[in-house]
Scaffold this motif. Structure first.
Motif, PDB file in Angstrom:
ATOM      1  N   ASP A   1      37.538  35.922  48.662  1.00 24.57           N
ATOM      2  CA  ASP A   1      38.181  37.099  49.233  1.00 24.57           C
ATOM      3  C   ASP A   1      38.622  38.037  48.111  1.00 24.57           C
ATOM      4  N   LEU A   2      38.788  39.299  48.479  1.00 18.50           N
ATOM      5  CA  LEU A   2      39.273  40.316  47.558  1.00 18.50           C
ATOM      6  C   LEU A   2      40.652  40.796  47.984  1.00 18.50           C
ATOM      7  N   ASP A   3      41.492  41.123  47.007  1.00 13.43           N
ATOM      8  CA  ASP A   3      42.742  41.805  47.297  1.00 13.43           C
ATOM      9  C   ASP A   3      42.834  43.046  46.421  1.00 13.43           C
ATOM     10  N   LYS A   4      43.995  43.642  46.338  1.00 14.12           N
ATOM     11  CA  LYS A   4      44.171  44.887  45.594  1.00 14.12           C
ATOM     12  C   LYS A   4      43.790  44.750  44.120  1.00 14.12           C
ATOM     13  N   LEU A   5      43.868  43.528  43.574  1.00 13.85           N
ATOM     14  CA  LEU A   5      43.629  43.302  42.151  1.00 13.85           C
ATOM     15  C   LEU A   5      42.263  42.712  41.864  1.00 13.85           C
ATOM     16  N   GLY A   6      41.333  42.795  42.839  1.00 13.55           N
ATOM     17  CA  GLY A   6      39.995  42.251  42.631  1.00 13.55           C
ATOM     18  C   GLY A   6      39.803  40.926  43.345  1.00 13.55           C
ATOM     19  N   LEU A   7      39.066  40.000  42.730  1.00 18.40           N
ATOM     20  CA  LEU A   7      38.852  38.694  43.341  1.00 18.40           C
ATOM     21  C   LEU A   7      40.173  37.943  43.448  1.00 18.40           C
ATOM     22  N   ASP A   8      40.412  37.320  44.585  1.00 22.21           N
ATOM     23  CA  ASP A   8      41.642  36.564  44.809  1.00 22.21           C
ATOM     24  C   ASP A   8      41.808  35.519  43.708  1.00 22.21           C
TER      25      ASP A   8
ATOM     26  N   VAL B   1      52.208  32.534  31.746  1.00 18.81           N
ATOM     27  CA  VAL B   1      52.835  33.483  32.662  1.00 18.81           C
ATOM     28  C   VAL B   1      51.863  33.840  33.779  1.00 18.81           C
ATOM     29  N   GLN B   2      52.425  34.380  34.863  1.00 18.72           N
ATOM     30  CA  GLN B   2      51.642  34.733  36.052  1.00 18.72           C
ATOM     31  C   GLN B   2      52.056  36.113  36.530  1.00 18.72           C
ATOM     32  N   VAL B   3      51.100  36.870  37.068  1.00 21.76           N
ATOM     33  CA  VAL B   3      51.432  38.215  37.539  1.00 21.76           C
ATOM     34  C   VAL B   3      51.288  38.296  39.055  1.00 21.76           C
ATOM     35  N   PRO B   4      52.367  38.533  39.786  1.00 20.78           N
ATOM     36  CA  PRO B   4      52.268  38.769  41.231  1.00 20.78           C
ATOM     37  C   PRO B   4      51.818  40.205  41.493  1.00 20.78           C
ATOM     38  N   LEU B   5      51.402  40.449  42.705  1.00 16.32           N
ATOM     39  CA  LEU B   5      50.870  41.764  43.066  1.00 16.32           C
ATOM     40  C   LEU B   5      51.853  42.886  42.770  1.00 16.32           C
ATOM     41  N   ASP B   6      53.152  42.634  43.018  1.00 16.10           N
ATOM     42  CA  ASP B   6      54.123  43.721  42.862  1.00 16.10           C
ATOM     43  C   ASP B   6      54.499  43.989  41.408  1.00 16.10           C
ATOM     44  N   ARG B   7      53.925  43.258  40.465  1.00 14.03           N
ATOM     45  CA  ARG B   7      54.190  43.499  39.049  1.00 14.03           C
ATOM     46  C   ARG B   7      52.916  43.828  38.267  1.00 14.03           C
ATOM     47  N   ALA B   8      51.846  44.146  38.995  1.00 10.16           N
ATOM     48  CA  ALA B   8      50.560  44.421  38.356  1.00 10.16           C
ATOM     49  C   ALA B   8      50.617  45.712  37.542  1.00 10.16           C
ATOM     50  N   ARG B   9      49.688  45.820  36.583  1.00 12.21           N
ATOM     51  CA  ARG B   9      49.571  47.010  35.750  1.00 12.21           C
ATOM     52  C   ARG B   9      48.697  48.056  36.452  1.00 12.21           C
ATOM     53  N   THR B  10      48.752  49.283  35.967  1.00 13.93           N
ATOM     54  CA  THR B  10      47.784  50.280  36.399  1.00 13.93           C
ATOM     55  C   THR B  10      46.564  50.202  35.480  1.00 13.93           C
ATOM     56  N   THR B  11      45.429  50.642  35.980  1.00 16.08           N
ATOM     57  CA  THR B  11      44.197  50.564  35.192  1.00 16.08           C
ATOM     58  C   THR B  11      44.208  51.593  34.069  1.00 16.08           C
TER      59      THR B  11
ATOM     60  N   GLN C   1      45.041  49.334  40.360  1.00 14.92           N
ATOM     61  CA  GLN C   1      45.826  48.319  39.656  1.00 14.92           C
ATOM     62  C   GLN C   1      44.941  47.185  39.147  1.00 14.92           C
ATOM     63  N   VAL C   2      45.484  46.432  38.202  1.00 17.40           N
ATOM     64  CA  VAL C   2      44.764  45.328  37.589  1.00 17.40           C
ATOM     65  C   VAL C   2      45.773  44.245  37.222  1.00 17.40           C
ATOM     66  N   ALA C   3      45.334  43.003  37.255  1.00 20.23           N
ATOM     67  CA  ALA C   3      46.196  41.890  36.864  1.00 20.23           C
ATOM     68  C   ALA C   3      46.166  41.757  35.336  1.00 20.23           C
ATOM     69  N   PHE C   4      45.626  40.645  34.804  1.00 24.25           N
ATOM     70  CA  PHE C   4      45.575  40.456  33.353  1.00 24.25           C
ATOM     71  C   PHE C   4      44.190  40.678  32.773  1.00 24.25           C
ATOM     72  N   ALA C   5      43.242  41.209  33.563  1.00 23.65           N
ATOM     73  CA  ALA C   5      41.964  41.611  32.980  1.00 23.65           C
ATOM     74  C   ALA C   5      42.219  42.724  31.969  1.00 23.65           C
ATOM     75  N   ASP C   6      41.278  42.943  31.046  1.00 19.82           N
ATOM     76  CA  ASP C   6      41.529  43.901  29.973  1.00 19.82           C
ATOM     77  C   ASP C   6      41.888  45.283  30.495  1.00 19.82           C
ATOM     78  N   GLY C   7      41.087  45.819  31.434  1.00 19.24           N
ATOM     79  CA  GLY C   7      41.372  47.170  31.860  1.00 19.24           C
ATOM     80  C   GLY C   7      41.170  47.464  33.326  1.00 19.24           C
ATOM     81  N   PHE C   8      40.293  46.668  33.989  1.00 21.53           N
ATOM     82  CA  PHE C   8      39.917  46.951  35.370  1.00 21.53           C
ATOM     83  C   PHE C   8      39.759  45.642  36.141  1.00 21.53           C
ATOM     84  N   PRO C   9      39.830  45.703  37.474  1.00 24.61           N
ATOM     85  CA  PRO C   9      39.833  44.459  38.261  1.00 24.61           C
ATOM     86  C   PRO C   9      38.540  43.655  38.219  1.00 24.61           C
TER      87      PRO C   9
END
Length: 268
Positions: free
Chosen positions: A24-31, A123-133, A143-151
């Protein structure tokens, strides 16, 4: 016909990849993709295979509870729970971004410190603390989680075959750490795509991916190639003013489910 031929997820940034059949996919890419990261305990600076090559041997499997199971040669496996709302927040730095995210706790910290060989935290990043791309590409609310720049990262199977031919030996797809692999296109056809659809999900192609020395690390052994391949060849024939390009960064415009074998439609 173009089709989705492979799916990969990397629960821990720079850890081993998981081969998936559906996701599945969510706002940050692959679940569950790159929602966890190792950081230096003192500085909070992120750690990757660029500096710590043995991370390629670190298996980090996403579990049904949203936590992580870590294992590595010579180390007993450990189950890490998803941090709760009361978890300690730790200041971390990834590239130019600084943020505060939940720490996975002392047991996890002791395990990863023993593996890395210096004081380290998980460390872990929840959806509400994600970075912008990355600024200047895509939309302001991407938004993006801990990938370098994009989901998401997409690579064409034919592109991998082309670089393997240039190098003179087969190159493993996992050297390039894509999420999506597309079969049926010509080599580097993805360079010209702007929007695609897989199943019910539309994706924007926002930026070519600039590669680095990480591509020289064997994903099975963690050893660097003696001839700096395939990075050396990419620098010769895929070089631009922004670096040696291979693969395309994507942003998904909706949630949904992907499954290997799905047709891929080029919308623009």
């Amino acid at each position: 016909m173009l089709r989705l031929s492979a799916l990969y997820r990397y629960p821990l940034k720079s850890g081993k990849g998981e081969i998936l059949q559906q996701i599945d996919l969510d706002k940050l890419g692959l679940d569950g993709d790159r929602r966890w990261m190792l950081v230096d305990e003192a500085s909070g600076r992120f750690l990757t295979q660029r500096a710590v090559a043995q991370m390629s041997r670190l298996s980090a499997l996403w579990n049904a509870e949203g936590g992580l199971t870590l294992s590595a040669p010579g180390h007993a496996s450990i189950d890490i729970a998803l941090p709760g709302h009361d978890a300690e927040l730790r200041g971390v730095t990834i590239w130019r971004d600084t943020l505060r995210v939940p720490d996975a706790g002392d047991a996890a910290g002791a395990w990863v410190s023993a593996f890395i060989g210096k004081p380290t935290r998980l460390v872990q990043v929840p959806l509400d603390r994600a970075r912008t791309t990355q600024s200047g590409f895509g939309k302001d609310d991407d938004q993006v989680a801990f990938a370098d720049g994009f989901p998401l990262l997409l690579i064409g199977q034919a592109s991998l075959e082309d670089i393997s031919q240039k190098v003179g030996r087969p190159m493993e797809m996992l050297r390039f750490r894509p999420n999506l692999v597309i079969d049926g296109s010509e080599a580097y056809a993805e360079d010209g795509w702007k929007r695609i659809r897989i199943g019910d999900v539309e994706f924007r192609v926002v930026k070519s991916c600039s590669r680095c020395i990480l591509t020289t690390i064997d994903p099975q052994t963690g050893e660097r190639s003696h001839d700096r391949e395939p990075f050396a060849s990419l620098q010769k024939y895929r070089s631009t003013e922004d670096g040696a390009m291979f693969g395309q960064n994507l942003v998904n415009d909706s949630n949904g489910r992907l499954e290997v074998g799905m047709p891929v439609e080029i919308l623009e």
